[in-house]
Design an enzyme around this catalytic site. Structure first.
Site, short mmCIF file in Angstrom:
data_model
loop_
_atom_site.label_atom_id
_atom_site.label_comp_id
_atom_site.label_asym_id
_atom_site.label_seq_id
_atom_site.Cartn_x
_atom_site.Cartn_y
_atom_site.Cartn_z
N ASP A 1 -6.84 3.75 5.26
CA ASP A 1 -6.46 3.43 6.86
C ASP A 1 -5.93 4.44 7.57
OD1 ASP A 1 -3.75 3.20 6.31
OD2 ASP A 1 -4.12 1.20 5.19
N ARG A 2 -5.49 4.36 8.79
CA ARG A 2 -5.11 5.50 9.61
C ARG A 2 -3.74 5.90 9.08
NH1 ARG A 2 -3.48 4.69 15.98
NH2 ARG A 2 -3.04 6.94 16.29
#
Length: 233
Positions: free
Chosen positions: A92-93
């Protein structure tokens, strides 16, 4: 040459032919080593040379080719590698660390399928100090917010400082945002997360700074899958 969803669109648009005939059914089964497949008249096949890349993903990049919100992606870090590649699993980011990209769907499936038990190792900084009960739940498996049950994991405490704790977690599955959801379930929110190893290949030995990448050799690919055992995947 394309992701599954992109390939399905190519087929539906009539741009793919099998043995000289246009094919519009993405679900049709073929034998790749026997059938001639062309996209816009160009031959594609399993004979395409395999490429496997390792990227040290920094925080702030999303693991997708194009982001509707215009956020930077891992492909911005890659630049032009000369081949189409897809990420094997996602980070994820807000998660950094080792991300593998390849054009080999068989390798991608081997690395991500829970049936193959390829371990992925994470270092997570969590809020607070997990007690024995929380650590036992992480190790034995626990129900997540959607009711799914996590597999048993190897978990050890790396150190505690300033009201936070670094944990090492070794998982053999890859549910969406799994480590963060595991931490939340036991009452210890994950504040920082790094994937440090896939199989027996570690980020440290690759010596990549955040945002850097390089192509992996066959011995390194074997370490991803077999832990260093001989044999091509």
């Amino acid at each position: 040459m394309a992701s599954r969803s992109e390939a399905a669109r190519l087929v539906a648009d009539g741009r793919v032919s099998v043995d000289g005939r246009a094919e519009r059914d993405p679900a049709r089964w073929i034998l790749p080593h026997r059938s001639e497949v062309r996209v816009d008249g160009t031959l594609v096949s399993d004979a395409t040379p395999r490429v496997v890349l390792a990227l040290h993903k920094p925080v702030g990049l999303v693991t997708t080719r194009k982001d509707p919100g215009g956020r930077p992606t891992v492909y911005d870090a890659l630049g032009d590698v000369g081949r189409w590649v897809f990420p094997v699993g996602r980070l994820d980011r807000d998660t950094s660390g080792l991300l593998v990209l390849t054009n080999d769907h068989r390798l991608g499936e081997r690395l991500t399928s829970p049936e193959h038990h390829v371990p992925r190792t994470y270092h997570a900084r969590v809020r607070g100090v997990p007690d024995d009960e929380a650590l036992r739940a992480l190790r034995e498996g626990l129900p997540l917010d959607d009711g799914s049950l996590t597999r048993p994991a190897r978990v050890r405490v790396l150190g505690t400082r300033g009201g936070t704790t670094w944990l090492e977690l070794v998982l053999t599955e890859g549910k969406n945002r799994q480590v963060r959801r595991m931490g939340a379930t036991v009452g210890h929110e994950v504040e920082a997360l790094v994937r440090v190893r896939i199989g027996a290949l570690s980020l440290d030995e690759l010596d990549l700074a955040p945002g850097e990448w390089r192509e992996l050799g066959e011995d390194e690919v074997a370490r991803l899958v077999h832990g260093g055992a001989p044999g091509r995947v």
